[in-house]
Design an enzyme around this catalytic site. Sequence first.
Site, PDB file in Angstrom:
ATOM      1  N   LYS A 207     -39.026  13.941  28.714  1.00 21.47           N
ATOM      2  CA  LYS A 207     -40.284  13.203  29.032  1.00 21.47           C
ATOM      3  C   LYS A 207     -41.146  13.925  29.715  1.00 21.47           C
ATOM      4  O   LYS A 207     -42.521  14.131  29.884  1.00 21.47           O
ATOM      5  CB  LYS A 207     -39.866  12.023  29.590  1.00 21.47           C
ATOM      6  CG  LYS A 207     -40.918  11.024  30.175  1.00 21.47           C
ATOM      7  CD  LYS A 207     -41.909  10.484  29.138  1.00 21.47           C
ATOM      8  CE  LYS A 207     -42.966   9.787  29.690  1.00 21.47           C
ATOM      9  NZ  LYS A 207     -44.164   9.506  28.640  1.00 21.47           N
ATOM     10  N   GLY A 260     -56.123  12.050  34.388  1.00 25.50           N
ATOM     11  CA  GLY A 260     -55.870  10.943  35.276  1.00 25.50           C
ATOM     12  C   GLY A 260     -54.676   9.827  34.835  1.00 25.50           C
ATOM     13  O   GLY A 260     -54.167  10.418  33.944  1.00 25.50           O
ATOM     14  N   CYS A 263     -49.624   8.290  34.592  1.00 21.65           N
ATOM     15  CA  CYS A 263     -48.470   9.085  34.138  1.00 21.65           C
ATOM     16  C   CYS A 263     -48.689  10.809  34.513  1.00 21.65           C
ATOM     17  O   CYS A 263     -48.036  11.174  35.362  1.00 21.65           O
ATOM     18  CB  CYS A 263     -48.062   8.855  32.722  1.00 21.65           C
ATOM     19  SG  CYS A 263     -47.546   7.260  32.491  1.00 21.65           S
TER      20      CYS A 263
HETATM   21  N1  LIG Z   1     -48.061   3.204  31.661  1.00 10.66           N
HETATM   22  C1  LIG Z   1     -47.685   3.961  30.584  1.00 10.66           C
HETATM   23  O1  LIG Z   1     -48.760   4.329  29.858  1.00 10.66           O
HETATM   24  C2  LIG Z   1     -46.295   4.705  30.494  1.00 10.66           C
HETATM   25  C3  LIG Z   1     -46.033   5.374  29.425  1.00 10.66           C
HETATM   26  C4  LIG Z   1     -44.716   5.885  29.464  1.00 10.66           C
HETATM   27  C5  LIG Z   1     -43.685   5.877  30.515  1.00 10.66           C
HETATM   28  N2  LIG Z   1     -44.407   5.180  31.558  1.00 10.66           N
HETATM   29  C6  LIG Z   1     -43.169   5.022  32.608  1.00 10.66           C
HETATM   30  O2  LIG Z   1     -42.636   3.553  32.568  1.00 10.66           O
HETATM   31  C7  LIG Z   1     -42.406   3.142  33.865  1.00 10.66           C
HETATM   32  C8  LIG Z   1     -43.219   1.707  33.806  1.00 10.66           C
HETATM   33  O3  LIG Z   1     -44.573   2.133  34.076  1.00 10.66           O
HETATM   34  P1  LIG Z   1     -45.505   0.929  33.937  1.00 10.66           P
HETATM   35  O4  LIG Z   1     -46.869   1.766  33.927  1.00 10.66           O
HETATM   36  O5  LIG Z   1     -45.318   0.121  32.800  1.00 10.66           O
HETATM   37  O6  LIG Z   1     -45.480   0.333  35.561  1.00 10.66           O
HETATM   38  P2  LIG Z   1     -46.157  -1.130  36.084  1.00 10.66           P
HETATM   39  O7  LIG Z   1     -46.464  -0.835  37.449  1.00 10.66           O
HETATM   40  O8  LIG Z   1     -47.150  -1.694  35.172  1.00 10.66           O
HETATM   41  O9  LIG Z   1     -44.916  -2.329  35.815  1.00 10.66           O
HETATM   42  C9  LIG Z   1     -43.758  -2.129  36.485  1.00 10.66           C
HETATM   43  C10 LIG Z   1     -43.334  -3.593  36.992  1.00 10.66           C
HETATM   44  O10 LIG Z   1     -41.971  -3.456  37.208  1.00 10.66           O
HETATM   45  C11 LIG Z   1     -41.747  -4.590  38.043  1.00 10.66           C
HETATM   46  N3  LIG Z   1     -40.756  -4.603  39.000  1.00 10.66           N
HETATM   47  C12 LIG Z   1     -40.230  -3.621  40.051  1.00 10.66           C
HETATM   48  N4  LIG Z   1     -39.102  -3.817  40.361  1.00 10.66           N
HETATM   49  C13 LIG Z   1     -38.444  -4.963  39.840  1.00 10.66           C
HETATM   50  C14 LIG Z   1     -37.366  -5.447  39.602  1.00 10.66           C
HETATM   51  N5  LIG Z   1     -36.229  -4.997  40.561  1.00 10.66           N
HETATM   52  N6  LIG Z   1     -37.027  -6.516  39.011  1.00 10.66           N
HETATM   53  C15 LIG Z   1     -38.073  -6.808  38.044  1.00 10.66           C
HETATM   54  N7  LIG Z   1     -39.340  -6.395  38.053  1.00 10.66           N
HETATM   55  C16 LIG Z   1     -39.530  -5.221  38.927  1.00 10.66           C
HETATM   56  C17 LIG Z   1     -43.195  -4.710  38.877  1.00 10.66           C
HETATM   57  O11 LIG Z   1     -43.327  -5.866  39.528  1.00 10.66           O
HETATM   58  C18 LIG Z   1     -44.043  -4.254  37.807  1.00 10.66           C
HETATM   59  O12 LIG Z   1     -44.598  -5.478  37.054  1.00 10.66           O
HETATM   60  C19 LIG Z   1     -42.875   4.242  34.833  1.00 10.66           C
HETATM   61  O13 LIG Z   1     -41.657   5.041  35.182  1.00 10.66           O
HETATM   62  C20 LIG Z   1     -44.004   5.105  34.152  1.00 10.66           C
HETATM   63  O14 LIG Z   1     -43.770   6.320  34.437  1.00 10.66           O
HETATM   64  C21 LIG Z   1     -45.357   4.511  31.465  1.00 10.66           C
END
Ligand SMILES: NC(=O)c1ccc[n+]([C@@H]2O[C@H](COP(=O)([O-])OP(=O)(O)OC[C@H]3O[C@@H](n4cnc5c(N)ncnc54)[C@H](O)[C@@H]3O)[C@@H](O)[C@H]2O)c1
Length: 438
Positions: A207, A260, A263
């Site tokens: 990743k 930006g 990620c």
């Molecule tokens: N956003 C993207 O395009 C993308 C793409 C690929 C990978 N990722 C990865 O995926 C992961 C999540 O990213 P995202 O953009 O969805 O994040 P985000 O901040 O949108 O969502 C994370 C959610 O997790 C919740 N949370 C945190 N701790 C918790 C717990 N213990 N119990 C329940 N809920 C909890 C938060 O309240 C939040 O709503 C990251 O590691 C990111 O790097 C993101």
Amino acid sequence: MRIAIIGTGYVGLVSGACFSDFGHDVICVDKDAGKIAALEKGVMPIFEPGLDQLVARNVASGRLAFTTELARAVDGAEAIFIAVGTPSRRGDGHADLSYVHSAAQEIAGALTGPAVIVTKSTVPVGTGDEVERIVRETAPGAATWVVSNPEFLREGAAIEDFKHPDRIVVGTEDDAAMEVMREVYRPLYLNKAPLIFTSRRTAELIKYAANAFLATKITFINEIADLCEAVGGDVQDVARGIGLDGRIGAKFLHAGPGYGGSCFPKDTLALLKTAEDNGAPLRIVEAVVKVNDARKRAMGRKVIQALGGDARGKTVALLGLAFKPNTDDMRDAPSLAIVQALEDAGAEVRGYDPESMEQARPLMPGVALCDGPYAAAQGADAVVLVTEWDALRALDLKRLAGIMRQPIMVDLRNIYPPEEAETAGFAWHGIGRPARSR
Ligand SMILES: NC(=O)c1ccc[n+]([C@@H]2O[C@H](COP(=O)([O-])OP(=O)(O)OC[C@H]3O[C@@H](n4cnc5c(N)ncnc54)[C@H](O)[C@@H]3O)[C@@H](O)[C@H]2O)c1
């Protein structure tokens, strides 16, 4: 199959909705009670094209539900996905794993039967080992397998990416866990999406290597754009000229204001920390991070230069604020650095974005947010195209130029051909492309 998703953000919500659409029974959990309450009312907490219909359809079918109670979701789930955030840790750039670790602990405390715990969050190499340690310590004797399954979806095209992935990477060497993961992804597997099984550490690294490579490609073409400006070349033609080479590929060769989003900035930094800690520095990625950071602020200077070198008392309208089109995500958006540079130089800044203004408001308190592109440009000295939303691709340039105090356009995405902007009356400045009049 029963699936629990811990973390209902961009990745958790899209994954949960798509898994339920495949026919699995899914419960999505989040600590944010406001988010869950909104979802229960059918209101999406994020903007992602097509997500509201997908969620509504699967909630109606009874296969998708939301809760703040982790134990309710974990009870009886065969696969439990961790999709919580892994932001940059303040101060040192390491990935902040506190959300992942506490999710692992909460899951372990709620287990009621055998389960595969799947880390979908982007996490540094070795995090799966730590998740496994936490689970073993909290729930000794529980039948669990800890698997890495990094997510590659892009915001703005998340559903399509999730349902038609280029590949699915699964990090486990355990046969029972592989079987469960095959079952989870069976509909995609039947559609011939390549399912790559590898070790957990390798999956975690894939990743980061993917994101670092894409960030490098963007940064490479951005530097070539600067060289084009210095020598009188056209970066669009260079990108086409190299991108048609199958070994290079045309994607991610659009010169712009620097990458930006949620990620690339944090993942490149976290990868550098892993490399440093393990005595295997990644010099290319180090350069990419430095060049990209400098570029975002340099875009502010580019606007000031277009204004004749002095922005004090001038009004600048930024069109597009989100880090890319089709999302409301403002995390590390180049617009933030550009606003800062312009405000530091004494400019009055206005902004417009089709979807991200609510998110942008607290991040750029000095910016006057306007109802549309023309309202933002009214009486302004320059318009800056920051994000290439479709809604900004077909502006009436004559009308836009006509309502401005000075028709200067700084097109940081090369949306408009210079001749079109100049014919409409603009002094045009793009990225790595010569203006017709200069
Ligand atoms: N956003 C993207 O395009 C993308 C793409 C690929 C990978 N990722 C990865 O995926 C992961 C999540 O990213 P995202 O953009 O969805 O994040 P985000 O901040 O949108 O969502 C994370 C959610 O997790 C919740 N949370 C945190 N701790 C918790 C717990 N213990 N119990 C329940 N809920 C909890 C938060 O309240 C939040 O709503 C990251 O590691 C990111 O790097 C993101």
